[in-house]
Design a protein around this motif. Sequence first.
Motif, short mmCIF file in Angstrom:
data_model
loop_
_atom_site.label_atom_id
_atom_site.label_comp_id
_atom_site.label_asym_id
_atom_site.label_seq_id
_atom_site.Cartn_x
_atom_site.Cartn_y
_atom_site.Cartn_z
N MET A 193 0.85 -1.20 0.00
CA MET A 193 0.00 0.00 0.00
C MET A 193 0.88 1.25 0.00
O MET A 193 1.75 1.40 0.87
CB MET A 193 -0.90 0.00 1.24
CG MET A 193 -1.95 1.10 1.25
SD MET A 193 -2.95 1.09 2.77
CE MET A 193 -3.76 -0.51 2.62
N ASN A 194 0.69 2.13 -1.00
CA ASN A 194 1.55 3.31 -1.06
C ASN A 194 1.13 4.37 -0.05
O ASN A 194 0.07 4.28 0.59
CB ASN A 194 1.57 3.90 -2.48
CG ASN A 194 0.21 4.42 -2.94
OD1 ASN A 194 -0.53 5.00 -2.15
ND2 ASN A 194 -0.12 4.21 -4.20
N THR B 198 -2.32 6.21 -0.55
CA THR B 198 -3.46 5.34 -0.24
C THR B 198 -3.69 5.27 1.26
O THR B 198 -4.83 5.34 1.73
CB THR B 198 -3.23 3.94 -0.81
OG1 THR B 198 -3.06 4.02 -2.23
CG2 THR B 198 -4.41 3.03 -0.50
N LYS B 199 -2.60 5.13 2.01
CA LYS B 199 -2.72 5.10 3.48
C LYS B 199 -3.34 6.40 4.00
O LYS B 199 -4.19 6.39 4.89
CB LYS B 199 -1.35 4.88 4.11
CG LYS B 199 -0.76 3.50 3.90
CD LYS B 199 0.60 3.40 4.56
CE LYS B 199 1.23 2.03 4.35
NZ LYS B 199 2.58 1.94 4.97
N SER C 74 -7.68 14.49 -3.88
CA SER C 74 -7.77 13.11 -3.38
C SER C 74 -8.29 13.10 -1.95
O SER C 74 -9.14 12.28 -1.59
CB SER C 74 -6.40 12.43 -3.45
OG SER C 74 -5.94 12.33 -4.78
#
Length: 235
Positions: free
Chosen positions: A1-2, A5-6, A80
């Motif tokens: 998980m990049n 994303t976290k 985002s």
Amino acid sequence: MNGLTKKLIAECIGTFTLVAGGCGTALFGHVGFLGVSIAFGLTVVAMAYGLGHISGAHLNPAVSFGCFVNGRMSAKDMFSYWGAQIVGAIIAAGVLAIICKSCGMDLGTFAANGYGDFFSDADKANGYLDCGMGGAFLTEAVLTFLFLMVILGATDKKGAGINAGLAIGLTLVLIHLISIPLTNTSVNPARSISQAIFSDNGLALTQLPLFIVAPLVGAGCAGLCYKVFQKDEEK
């Protein structure tokens, strides 16, 4: 998980908690304006210390916008964050709506934001005021400005350090004490969007644009204002 994303997962969970905790208290708590104000502040404190090290615990599109204007995040990351925050808020509102229905409660106004005719005579008897559109916009813009000034200052490298989360949470308590009677307190477009979607009050969606634009205006002004302080410190 990049890493991004976290951060987005943390923002989704954190905003879910903010809406579930604050709006849930307003719907079920029977604790009055003071209790609801404290609930919103407590959720921010909890998420600041629980998730702040992952995403910064913005939990609010206005906070992300203020950070963007101040140069602390990119436009890509800001958008985002907005998506994650709005999704988390809507999921929380959906959960609250299901609980309301399971308790036999009408959704009614839900915990939506509004002004003027949005509040019924019964609401006004319980302490809500007949604030006009201009007053509501000013309230939301000014209080979001002050909120962002505290956030930007407390999280500055020369700021409050480990006490930043407490300072931010207490500021949100103060903001709610001032503005619940006026607008039911937004200073957070994600919180407002989520409640308006489920509210049975016909004015909730009609008046929603104010609770998106005003906090963003206030946050943007704070982001620019704090840049002035930063430049002065660099001299």
